[in-house]
Design a protein around this motif. Structure first.
Motif, PDB file in Angstrom:
ATOM      1  N   VAL A 135       0.965  -1.289   0.065  1.00 52.34           N
ATOM      2  CA  VAL A 135      -0.058  -0.008  -0.187  1.00 52.34           C
ATOM      3  C   VAL A 135       0.846   1.228  -0.114  1.00 52.34           C
ATOM      4  O   VAL A 135       1.710   1.308   0.820  1.00 52.34           O
ATOM      5  N   ASP A 136       0.771   2.153  -0.987  1.00 56.63           N
ATOM      6  CA  ASP A 136       1.493   3.412  -1.052  1.00 56.63           C
ATOM      7  C   ASP A 136       0.761   4.380  -0.526  1.00 56.63           C
ATOM      8  O   ASP A 136      -0.544   4.725  -0.794  1.00 56.63           O
ATOM      9  N   ILE A 137       1.443   5.326   0.266  1.00 53.87           N
ATOM     10  CA  ILE A 137       0.493   6.250   0.788  1.00 53.87           C
ATOM     11  C   ILE A 137       1.199   7.678   0.565  1.00 53.87           C
ATOM     12  O   ILE A 137       2.702   7.818   0.780  1.00 53.87           O
TER      13      ILE A 137
ATOM     14  N   ILE B  68       6.094   1.089   8.628  1.00 53.34           N
ATOM     15  CA  ILE B  68       5.802   1.877   7.806  1.00 53.34           C
ATOM     16  C   ILE B  68       7.009   2.389   7.038  1.00 53.34           C
ATOM     17  O   ILE B  68       8.143   2.709   8.065  1.00 53.34           O
ATOM     18  N   GLU B  69       7.388   2.341   5.882  1.00 53.97           N
ATOM     19  CA  GLU B  69       8.866   2.705   5.483  1.00 53.97           C
ATOM     20  C   GLU B  69       8.341   4.115   4.552  1.00 53.97           C
ATOM     21  O   GLU B  69       7.720   4.139   3.848  1.00 53.97           O
TER      22      GLU B  69
ATOM     23  N   GLU C 276       9.955  12.063   0.190  1.00 49.23           N
ATOM     24  CA  GLU C 276       9.188  13.079   0.704  1.00 49.23           C
ATOM     25  C   GLU C 276       7.946  13.187   1.090  1.00 49.23           C
ATOM     26  O   GLU C 276       7.441  13.240  -0.218  1.00 49.23           O
ATOM     27  N   GLY C 277       7.034  12.860   1.936  1.00 48.10           N
ATOM     28  CA  GLY C 277       5.772  12.888   1.924  1.00 48.10           C
ATOM     29  C   GLY C 277       5.161  11.360   1.232  1.00 48.10           C
ATOM     30  O   GLY C 277       3.915  11.350   1.260  1.00 48.10           O
ATOM     31  N   ALA C 278       6.130  10.511   1.058  1.00 48.94           N
ATOM     32  CA  ALA C 278       5.629   9.138   0.433  1.00 48.94           C
ATOM     33  C   ALA C 278       6.058   8.027   1.345  1.00 48.94           C
ATOM     34  O   ALA C 278       7.053   8.309   1.833  1.00 48.94           O
ATOM     35  N   TYR C 279       5.336   7.116   1.747  1.00 46.39           N
ATOM     36  CA  TYR C 279       5.587   6.060   2.560  1.00 46.39           C
ATOM     37  C   TYR C 279       4.807   4.936   1.811  1.00 46.39           C
ATOM     38  O   TYR C 279       3.931   4.852   0.917  1.00 46.39           O
TER      39      TYR C 279
END
Length: 141
Positions: A29-31, A66-67, A71-74
């Motif tokens: 899941v990309d956040i 959580i990895e 910047e601003g992406a996990y």
């Protein structure tokens, strides 16, 4: 390292999952967020629930790291092993991923939210939760 073998089928457009009970699989899941997450302490809690008339009963939950990817992406890699789903009855469920900031842990190590500083951010809730279909399987091992 993630195995190339994956028994989990996921519909990339809506997140719906199909998996045989007790099978092994994973998905990512990309956040993206304007806020900051702290991968050293914040966690993602994956939950499977059975829908009731107006509520949900959780049948499984597990936390994952959580990895930070940019910047601003996990991202979170959810991996399910045999022991995670083999005791859950075949059927239709929903699933969600909940980001928890500054979580506490109970005596068994499970994530708990126990103070006003703990943030709880479900990525999906209510009828917007993706489905998870667990299918029966003939065990040979």
């Amino acid at each position: 390292m993630v195995s190339e073998l994956n028994a989990l089928q996921i519909n990339e457009s809506n997140g719906n999952i199909v998996l045989a009970c007790g099978a092994t699989g994973y998905f990512q899941v990309d956040i993206e967020t304007d806020g900051e997450l702290d991968p050293a302490s914040d966690v993602a809690v994956f939950a499977i629930a059975r829908a009731r008339s107006s509520s949900y009963t959780t049948v499984f939950r597990k936390d994952y790291p959580i990895e930070k990817t940019a910047e601003g992406a996990y991202s979170v890699i959810v991996s399910l092993a045999n022991e995670d789903t083999r005791e859950i009855a075949p059927g239709n469920y929903v699933w969600t991923l909940i980001l928890v900031t500054d979580p506490g842990r109970d005596e068994t190590g499970q994530v708990i939210v126990n103070s006003r500083t703990d943030g709880v951010y479900p990525l999906w809730a209510g009828s917007a939760q993706p489905t998870l279909e667990l299918r029966g399987i003939a065990y040979v091992v």
